[in-house]
Scaffold this motif. Structure first.
Motif, PDB file in Angstrom:
ATOM      1  N   TYR A  18       0.088  22.910  18.422  1.00  0.00           N
ATOM      2  CA  TYR A  18      -0.343  24.360  18.835  1.00  0.00           C
ATOM      3  C   TYR A  18       0.162  24.359  20.313  1.00  0.00           C
ATOM      4  O   TYR A  18       0.305  25.728  20.674  1.00  0.00           O
ATOM      5  CB  TYR A  18      -2.004  24.582  18.771  1.00  0.00           C
ATOM      6  CG  TYR A  18      -2.457  24.276  17.334  1.00  0.00           C
ATOM      7  CD1 TYR A  18      -2.144  25.083  16.512  1.00  0.00           C
ATOM      8  CD2 TYR A  18      -3.359  23.236  17.104  1.00  0.00           C
ATOM      9  CE1 TYR A  18      -2.595  24.781  15.046  1.00  0.00           C
ATOM     10  CE2 TYR A  18      -3.860  23.002  15.842  1.00  0.00           C
ATOM     11  CZ  TYR A  18      -3.456  23.973  14.714  1.00  0.00           C
ATOM     12  OH  TYR A  18      -3.934  23.707  13.595  1.00  0.00           O
ATOM     13  N   THR A  19       0.401  23.389  21.211  1.00  0.00           N
ATOM     14  CA  THR A  19       1.043  23.519  22.528  1.00  0.00           C
ATOM     15  C   THR A  19       2.413  23.457  22.515  1.00  0.00           C
ATOM     16  O   THR A  19       3.182  24.276  22.918  1.00  0.00           O
ATOM     17  CB  THR A  19       0.415  22.508  23.374  1.00  0.00           C
ATOM     18  OG1 THR A  19       0.186  21.386  23.124  1.00  0.00           O
ATOM     19  CG2 THR A  19      -1.242  23.051  23.512  1.00  0.00           C
TER      20      THR A  19
ATOM     21  N   TYR B 144       2.193  26.407  15.480  1.00  0.00           N
ATOM     22  CA  TYR B 144       1.621  26.059  14.180  1.00  0.00           C
ATOM     23  C   TYR B 144       0.565  27.012  13.927  1.00  0.00           C
ATOM     24  O   TYR B 144      -0.098  27.433  14.782  1.00  0.00           O
ATOM     25  CB  TYR B 144       1.024  24.761  14.273  1.00  0.00           C
ATOM     26  CG  TYR B 144       0.997  24.112  12.922  1.00  0.00           C
ATOM     27  CD1 TYR B 144       2.102  23.588  12.018  1.00  0.00           C
ATOM     28  CD2 TYR B 144      -0.310  23.846  12.231  1.00  0.00           C
ATOM     29  CE1 TYR B 144       2.038  23.094  10.757  1.00  0.00           C
ATOM     30  CE2 TYR B 144      -0.484  23.370  10.702  1.00  0.00           C
ATOM     31  CZ  TYR B 144       0.804  22.844  10.184  1.00  0.00           C
ATOM     32  OH  TYR B 144       0.672  22.307   9.007  1.00  0.00           O
TER      33      TYR B 144
ATOM     34  N   GLN C 268      -8.485  28.321  23.384  1.00  0.00           N
ATOM     35  CA  GLN C 268      -7.738  27.861  22.671  1.00  0.00           C
ATOM     36  C   GLN C 268      -7.807  26.818  21.489  1.00  0.00           C
ATOM     37  O   GLN C 268      -7.321  26.823  20.346  1.00  0.00           O
ATOM     38  CB  GLN C 268      -6.257  27.486  23.435  1.00  0.00           C
ATOM     39  CG  GLN C 268      -5.049  27.447  22.610  1.00  0.00           C
ATOM     40  CD  GLN C 268      -3.687  27.116  23.435  1.00  0.00           C
ATOM     41  OE1 GLN C 268      -3.867  26.853  24.769  1.00  0.00           O
ATOM     42  NE2 GLN C 268      -2.823  26.797  22.789  1.00  0.00           N
TER      43      GLN C 268
ATOM     44  N   SER D  65      -7.507  27.352  17.719  1.00  0.00           N
ATOM     45  CA  SER D  65      -6.478  26.677  16.873  1.00  0.00           C
ATOM     46  C   SER D  65      -7.123  25.866  15.775  1.00  0.00           C
ATOM     47  O   SER D  65      -6.453  25.577  14.723  1.00  0.00           O
ATOM     48  CB  SER D  65      -5.851  25.549  17.871  1.00  0.00           C
ATOM     49  OG  SER D  65      -5.103  26.170  18.831  1.00  0.00           O
TER      50      SER D  65
ATOM     51  N   ALA E  98      -6.716  28.006  12.870  1.00  0.00           N
ATOM     52  CA  ALA E  98      -5.541  28.826  12.950  1.00  0.00           C
ATOM     53  C   ALA E  98      -5.230  29.730  11.933  1.00  0.00           C
ATOM     54  O   ALA E  98      -4.640  30.805  11.902  1.00  0.00           O
ATOM     55  CB  ALA E  98      -4.443  27.885  13.273  1.00  0.00           C
TER      56      ALA E  98
END
Length: 595
Positions: free
Chosen positions: A45-46, A50, A232, A236, A239
């Protein structure tokens, strides 16, 4: 001996189809690349864009950490999951059916879904799935079902904890799994009201179940919070929900296509035709059984033989009895409604309770392919529970006749006909799969990363690039494959050039055109490989031909990069221009010499 049949089936199919799964271009490569990048220290995610749940990529990365980074590692891990699902099906079905029938259902799952080939790309199965979130989610769902049914027999805290943890893990897979499993669990809890169990005990165990369920996402949020802000980390963790609920991906041309809503009348007509064919088989079987019951054994055998011969002939021309699952929507609705009605009459009978909550689960999974229910393409996962439920009911018909009408001889005869139909169905599937497997003669990579693919024009071009790549791309140089083909990064062990794995219309819809195209200028990959992909089913014919889909990237590419190699035709120029082209950043030699 029955207990060894599912394992034997897995071992046999593994032996005869070894290394003939997966594809070079499409989604399974993304699954490998994500897990590999996590083992390299990248963060989901970073560092890696994704849009699915965090469980599956980290599980695959764990397998790679323990057993080594390779295709074989993930394939063998998936085969273990196939065996676990098969034995889970056997255990769940065995709670309400004869062990022989339960074992047959487990083996049918392995053959029709676990090791299915379906298409040349070969990612619609449980060995090399296009998304592991589906296969892992189904495995966890079966774990929840088994725990719930065991709890009714013996309400233990351990069983409640197991069910809650499995549900919590399933929430970290895919949104379809989460919705389907939530509805099935709710159905089960409603059915619990009619059981002779203390309300105090039920309330206590619901609390434990809920606490265990919530614990898993909370742990995921805290772990992700180590590499990203809390808000976040929260988004996530879920997600998959975010991608569905906050973007237009569910209304995109591709998703309308796979659900049948782009051609509803034709889809409904196809379902209707398959239902009529199956109804005809049912009428003929009834006629044969009626003749047998009237002591006209010869006439009954003639009708049965003619019907089965017709099935065989159609199966030879790739029209198996269940027509690849086109009957599943209607059959699942009928079975679920019947289960609800019978469960109200006989609340203590596990058979009807299981029919009900598995039916609800199956129906919600079918919504993704609502007008085109099938056992292939997305149906390998979305249609699998409905298919097995349908087959289980077919197996149960003769025993129901015995119990209700005392037709022992007729029931045995009808059982033989139903088993014959199912054998023809499974044999047709095996025949189709084996024909596709036989075409996979082109080897990519070396053990333990080797796989065989069909030598199509595009695969030959990719193979030529793969063989030449070590002389064209220095080790450690970043490579981005456009619009898809990140499997090549994995096989060559070349670092990703941007956080994005694929540049298909789905990714554009979820992540946004500005974010994706901006990443090229921000990260400036050392090399970009253009591969051909005709994307009309997504609403755009080719990457780079329209401003909404890649035209700006192609303009930037021609300004900042130079083409240094071409394999096959120039890609992305026409529908059939199946080739690949390698482009190198114009200042690459200058910057690399300084470094």
């Amino acid at each position: 001996m029955l207990c060894f049949l599912p394992l034997a089936t897995v071992l046999i199919l593994t032996t005869i189809r070894w290394e003939r799964y997966g594809d070079i271009r499409v989604d399974f490569g993304s699954e490998l690349a994500v897990a590999w990048q996590i083992t390299e220290g990248k963060h989901l995610y970073t560092d890696i864009a994704y849009f699915k749940g965090p469980l599956s990529p980290h599980w695959n990365a764990l397998m790679m950490y323990i057993f080594g980074v390779s295709v074989h590692t993930i394939v063998l891990a998936n085969m273990t999951i196939i065996a676990a699902i098969a034995y889970g099906i056997r255990q769940l079905a065995g709670m309400t059916m004869h062990r022989a029938v339960a074992t047959a259902l487990a083996c049918i799952f392995i053959i029709v879904f676990g090791f299915s080939t379906s298409y040349e790309v070969n990612v619609f199965n449980f060995v090399t799935p296009f998304v592991h979130e589906l296969t892992h989610g189904i495995a966890l769902s079966i774990g929840v079902f088994i725990a719930l049914e065991r709890w009714i027999r013996k309400p233990e805290i351990r069983t409640t904890v197991e069910g809650g943890l499995c549900f919590g893990l399933a929430l970290l897979t895919r949104v379809e799994i989460a919705f389907a499993l939530s509805a099935a669990i709710l159905t089960w809890f409603i059915a619990m009201k009619r059981q002779k169990i203390s309300r105090k005990i039920i309330a206590k165990h619901i609390g434990i179940f809920g606490a265990c369920t919530i614990t898993i996402p909370l742990i995921a949020i805290l772990l992700l919070n180590r590499t990203m802000p809390m808000d976040q980390a929260l988004s996530s963790t879920f997600a998959s929900f975010k991608a569905l609920l906050t973007t237009d991906v569910a209304r995109s041309p591709f998703f309308l296509h796979i659900s049948g809503w782009d051609r509803p009348l034709r889809s409904i007509a196809s379902q209707g035709a398959s239902i009529l064919i199956l109804a005809f088989y049912g009428i003929m079987f009834y006629a044969a059984a009626d003749a047998w019951d009237g002591k006209s054994y010869g006439f009954g055998i003639i009708i049965a033989a003619a019907t089965l011969s017709g099935m065989l002939l159609l199966a030879y021309y790739n029209i198996p009895p269940f027509y690849f699952g086109s009957v599943l929507l209607l059959s699942t609705i009928v079975i679920t409604c019947s289960g609800i009605l019978q469960a109200r009459r006989f609340p203590n009978l596990a058979t009807y309770r299981t029919m009900t909550f598995v039916g609800v689960y199956s129906l919600i999974l079918l919504t993704k392919i609502l007008l085109v229910p099938s056992t292939d393409f997305y149906g390998f996962a979305h249609g699998m529970p409905a298919y097995l439920l349908f087959v289980a009911v077919l197996f149960s018909v003769p025993s129901m006749l015995i119990q209700r009408f005392q037709l022992a001889s007729t029931s045995v005869f009808l059982s033989s006909l139903i088993i014959g139909m199912i054998v023809i169905e499974i044999s047709a599937t095996l025949r189709l799969d084996q024909r596709l497997i036989a075409t996979k003669t082109l080897a990519f990579g070396n053990p333990p990363d080797r796989m065989f693919v069909t030598p199509t024009t595009i695969n030959l071009a990719l193979h030529a690039f793969f063989e030449k790549a070590p002389t064209l791309i220095p080790p450690g140089s970043t490579l981005t494959v456009v619009p898809e083909g990140v499997m090549l990064n994995y096989l060559l062990r070349q670092p990703l050039g941007t956080p994005y794995l694929n540049f298909m219309v789905t990714e554009y819809c979820i992540f946004g055109k500005e974010n994706i195209e901006g990443s090229f200028a921000t990260h400036r990959p050392d090399f970009i490989l253009l591969t051909h992909k005709y994307t009309s089913e997504f609403g755009y014919p080719l990457f780079g031909k329209m401003p909404e889909y890649g035209a700006d990237v192609m303009t930037w590419l021609k300004r900042e990069y130079g083409q240094i190699a071409l394999f096959g035709e120039q890609p992305l120029t026409s529908k059939d221009s199946e080739g690949v082209a390698l482009w190198r950043r114009k200042d690459f030699l200058e910057t690399s010499s300084r470094n």
